[in-house]
Design a protein around this motif. Structure first.
Motif, mmCIF file in Angstrom:
data_model
loop_
_atom_site.group_PDB
_atom_site.id
_atom_site.type_symbol
_atom_site.label_atom_id
_atom_site.label_comp_id
_atom_site.label_asym_id
_atom_site.label_seq_id
_atom_site.Cartn_x
_atom_site.Cartn_y
_atom_site.Cartn_z
ATOM 1 N N ALA A 160 0.825 -1.207 0.000
ATOM 2 C CA ALA A 160 0.000 0.000 0.000
ATOM 3 C C ALA A 160 0.861 1.260 0.000
ATOM 4 O O ALA A 160 0.542 2.250 -0.677
ATOM 5 C CB ALA A 160 -0.927 -0.006 1.212
ATOM 6 N N VAL A 161 1.960 1.228 0.749
ATOM 7 C CA VAL A 161 2.859 2.387 0.783
ATOM 8 C C VAL A 161 3.627 2.516 -0.533
ATOM 9 O O VAL A 161 3.695 3.585 -1.143
ATOM 10 C CB VAL A 161 3.842 2.279 1.962
ATOM 11 N N LYS A 162 4.194 1.390 -1.005
ATOM 12 C CA LYS A 162 5.048 1.442 -2.188
ATOM 13 C C LYS A 162 4.267 1.725 -3.467
ATOM 14 O O LYS A 162 4.846 2.137 -4.476
ATOM 15 C CB LYS A 162 5.845 0.145 -2.325
ATOM 16 N N ALA A 163 2.950 1.544 -3.436
ATOM 17 C CA ALA A 163 2.136 1.850 -4.614
ATOM 18 C C ALA A 163 2.238 3.318 -4.991
ATOM 19 O O ALA A 163 2.082 3.691 -6.169
ATOM 20 C CB ALA A 163 0.675 1.464 -4.359
ATOM 21 N N GLY A 164 2.517 4.156 -4.003
ATOM 22 C CA GLY A 164 2.636 5.589 -4.278
ATOM 23 C C GLY A 164 4.045 6.045 -4.591
ATOM 24 O O GLY A 164 4.280 7.236 -4.797
ATOM 25 N N TRP A 165 5.002 5.117 -4.636
ATOM 26 C CA TRP A 165 6.382 5.464 -4.941
ATOM 27 C C TRP A 165 6.645 5.357 -6.433
ATOM 28 O O TRP A 165 6.016 4.528 -7.124
ATOM 29 C CB TRP A 165 7.337 4.520 -4.204
ATOM 30 N N PRO A 166 7.576 6.116 -6.960
ATOM 31 C CA PRO A 166 7.962 5.933 -8.364
ATOM 32 C C PRO A 166 8.617 4.572 -8.576
ATOM 33 O O PRO A 166 9.110 3.944 -7.618
ATOM 34 C CB PRO A 166 8.955 7.076 -8.619
#
Length: 809
Positions: free
Chosen positions: A768-774
């Motif tokens: 869920a967190v890494k979904a918003g990372w490039p």
């Protein structure tokens, strides 16, 4: 294209690129033509959504090399040699050279352009060239062409990044004629350059006299303030003892060099992030004394986003003369930071200028307009030394200047750096015979070397005593702490440092810890605590103990009464000893709880070498850090001497270790391996490095890579963990309240991590967190939640007081 050309014209009006007005105009014309490949059918199709992408930089190179060849030759005086390099320099503004064109490439590119677009491009190119009636490049030598190709490539990128900013250059109606548009673009370019915080401050001719009061200058500081500077680019080597004021001397000299027109700013290149952070804090109060106006002050390294002092000045307007700032545009990219009036960062940010990294020529161009100040030049391995020598060569070739600061520079490295700089000037050299120390060496068309009187406080004798075991080391510290002495134990590895803290605790001694395996937020907190306690104005130091790794030996201004150090190469030992009895003006001998400065060295006996694992008899994992033959020669030299006598004994001590003293038989194979490794490391660097004599289109730059894919340092590969904690059913950054995941990063050896079960990156909270990372961040970083008991995964734990721990659950 005209916006970018206008930026080039305005920047050159502030500082010439070539020193020749007609050549400067020609460079502006080529910069304006940099995107002529966008006048093509394929680019139009991309804009319409019919094609996914257009290789417009390759089309630009083709246009300028073939269809527009005669026009450029007639209007600018280009010949084939100049055209092949300089056209590539402006076309290759997307990170690297555009690549050579074969017959098949030419046919494909012709089809991508289209006949109608080719005609339009020729008309527009003619209109652009009409704006530069004095432009001329005729008669350039091959050497001048090669040099200009690097400068022009970096300059074009700088101009492109400013001129392509639609906040500064908004779209205009297509009906405006080029001459009319050009005049408006010039006005916007002037504003855009100011908005980018470029050139807002100018070097102050009187700055050198404002760094320190004249009556308080130390000998080296007085020498750099009074020495006659060579004409043109120059390199200075400042060799003086730890605590002699080399940093202030370098700033004074840089101020004089800027006042003499040799540079527009300076960049401090330091060995570590910790020393970079410390230098930022030292320079911030004096930054505005160097310039008229409010200078840009910037910090660049992998974790600069976690430095609160730097973050606090980004994007703000200056509040007064003594208040440096940093424009948001400059702070947005590590490479752009090099364009700040005062840049500070790890040496890696400078070394990437000579490696096949994207936009390496932007780094080269930026550094060439700065005084490059390299600290701790002695501390690099053969791989990094080869890079440094090449960087010095490029700096001289491009008209830049260099200051090298060191306390323990071996003579062979000193000669190599002098030779590299003079190669850049196009002249030969010979080894400098003078072995004076302290010394100031000024290198230009000639070489001046002067012996400098030592600072009285640096004239001292530090006794050396050998300790045979870690338990004996702990006893020395426990006894000294009981006398209210401020103590430090410098260890060669993180694991040994953690073990030392636990050993001291078993003896009832509480010790703080400082090493590189903390999350950034915790490491910065530990650094600040160390400064507050053991710095020049430290409070509450009586009876306190710090255990640290090499981060404490380089450029950190700490002061201890008692020191234990693991055996390390002589340069490192001298640096470490420089943190003993350092601030005698505020803590004179009478106020110290021990009789005199002693460096206790944890080391096996150099007279008793029975096998090649000689070091392992005493040192733990730290025995693997430095070569065994170097360690034995250091032990032999320093224990034979019985003391480190500064400054007159330092040169002899350093050279004694670098002489080919015969080794005990069990270590002779280690020496062969060390020599082979050094040759291999140096050759590995040379295979990668850009060649100053080959021009921008050289083979070594035909493939360029992201910064993270090119190694400035050898050693074990690292993985980056981003620590997190669970809060209300979701993961938040470990750096509580920082709001920046970068402040939660910590690194661990890739091999050691591979032996663990690792952290499942597909876990729902992590995903869920890494979904918003490039994408690049998702691929390279491991998000690592830390449980309440410190567990990350089986065998891996985190403790904010000890750092990242590898141990069984």
């Amino acid at each position: 294209m005209l916006d970018v050309g206008a930026v080039a014209a305005r920047l050159i009006a502030r500082r010439s690129l070539t020193g020749v007005p007609a050549l400067d105009q020609a460079c502006c014309a080529l910069v304006a033509l940099h995107d002529i490949g966008k006048v093509s059918a394929s680019f139009a199709a991309m804009l319409d959504g019919a094609l996914p992408k257009s290789r417009h930089w390759r089309l630009s190179y083709y246009f300028l090399s073939f269809p527009l060849q005669r026009m450029l030759d007639d209007r600018l005086g280009l010949d084939q040699a100049a055209r092949s390099q300089l056209v590539a320099a402006v076309s290759g503004h997307h990170g690297g050279p555009p690549g050579a064109l074969g017959r098949r490439d030419i046919c494909k590119l012709e089809a991508e352009i289209g006949a109608e677009a080719a005609g339009d491009a020729a008309i527009f190119a003619e209109q652009i060239l009409d704006l530069f009636p004095l432009a001329q490049m005729e008669g350039l030598s091959d050497e001048a062409i090669n040099t200009l190709s690097f400068a022009l490539a970096g300059f074009t990128t700088q101009c492109d990044w400013i001129g392509s900013n639609t906040d500064w250059f908004e779209p205009q109606p297509a009906t405006i004629a080029p001459p009319e548009y050009w005049q408006a673009a010039l006005e916007k370019a002037e504003w855009a350059i100011s908005a980018a915080h470029l050139g807002a401050a100018r070097p102050d001719p009187a700055a050198a006299g404002r760094i320190l009061p004249a009556e308080s200058l130390r000998p080296m500081q007085r020498a750099v303030a009074q020495a006659a500077l060579p004409d043109g680019p120059m390199m200075a080597l400042i060799e003086d003892a730890t605590g002699a004021g080399k940093t202030e001397a370098a700033v004074i000299l840089a101020a004089r060099m800027m006042a003499a027109g040799k540079a527009q700013g300076l960049f401090f290149a330091l060995p570590t992030m910790a020393t970079s952070n410390a230098m930022f804090d030292r320079l911030r109060p004096i930054a505005s004394r160097l310039f008229s106006g409010s200078p840009s002050l910037a910090l660049t390294h992998g974790r600069a986003s976690g430095h609160q002092g730097f973050q606090s000045i980004i994007g703000r307007e200056s509040a007064g003369r003594d208040d440096p700032t940093c424009g948001a545009w400059l702070a947005d990219d590590r490479r752009l930071v090099l364009l700040a009036e005062i840049g500070i960062g790890t040496i890696d940010q400078a070394l990437m200028a000579v490696l096949p990294t994207k936009f390496s020529t932007l780094r080269l161009h930026a550094l060439s307009q700065r005084v490059l100040v390299v600290d701790e030049a002695h501390s690099y391995d053969p791989y990094m030394k080869a890079q440094l020598e090449r960087l010095v060569w490029f700096q001289a070739m491009l008209g830049g200047s260099v200051i090298i600061m060191t306390a323990t520079l071996p003579l062979d490295l000193r000669d190599a750096l002098i030779a590299a700089f003079r190669k850049g000037l196009g002249i030969g050299t010979h080894p400098l015979e003078d072995q004076a120390y302290p010394a100031l060496t000024l290198v230009g068309l000639g070489v001046q070397n002067a012996a400098i009187a030592p600072v009285p406080a640096s004239i001292r004798r530090v006794e050396v005593e050998r300790l045979a075991s870690a338990d004996a080391a702990a006893e020395v510290i426990a006894q000294a702490a009981g006398l209210d002495a401020a103590c430090i134990w410098v260890r060669n590895s993180v694991d040994d440092a953690i073990a030392a803290v636990e050993l001291l605790r078993s003896k009832g001694v509480v010790a703080d810890l400082l090493h590189a395996r903390f999350a950034l937020c915790d490491r910065l907190s530990h650094e600040q605590e160390a400064f507050n306690r053991f710095g020049a104005k430290g409070q509450g130091r009586a009876g306190k103990v710090l255990v640290a790794t090499q981060v404490a030996e380089q450029s950190l201004d700490l002061d201890f009464d008692v020191m234990v150090s693991d055996l390390a190469p002589i340069g490192a030992l001298i640096q470490r000893a420089g943190r003993l009895w350092r601030h005698m003006e505020t803590r004179p001998a009478a106020r110290r709880p021990v009789a005199g400065p002693v460096l206790h060295i944890l080391s096996p006996d150099p007279d008793k070498v029975t096998n090649r694992r000689w070091l392992h008899e005493v040192l733990g994992s730290g025995a693997f850090v430095y070569p065994a033959d170097v360690q034995w020669r250091t032990a032999r030299a320093v224990f034979d001497a019985g003391a480190i006598v500064a400054p007159e004994g330092l040169r002899d001590l350093i050279e004694a270790v670098h002489r080919d003293t015969e080794l005990p038989e069990p270590l002779q194979q280690a020496e062969i391996e060390t020599e082979g490794k050094a040759l291999s490391e140096r050759q590995s660097a040379l295979n990668l490095l850009a060649d100053p004599g080959d021009g921008y289109m050289q083979q070594n730059l035909q493939r360029v890579f992201d910064d993270e894919a090119v190694r400035t340092r050898l050693g074990r590969l690292q993985v980056t963990l981003v620590l997190a904690r669970e809060h209300e059913g979701r993961l938040v950054a470990w750096a509580e309240g920082a709001g920046d995941w970068a402040a939660s990063e910590v690194q661990l050896g890739e091999y050691r991590y591979s032996k663990l079960e690792g952290v499942d990156q597909s876990a729902p909270l992590i995903a869920a967190v890494k979904a918003g990372w490039p994408e690049w961040k998702r691929d390279r970083l491991i998000l690592a939640p830390v449980a309440a008991d410190g567990t990350i995964c089986d065998g891996l734990h985190y403790d904010p007081s000890l750092g990242l721990l590898l141990r069984e659950s």
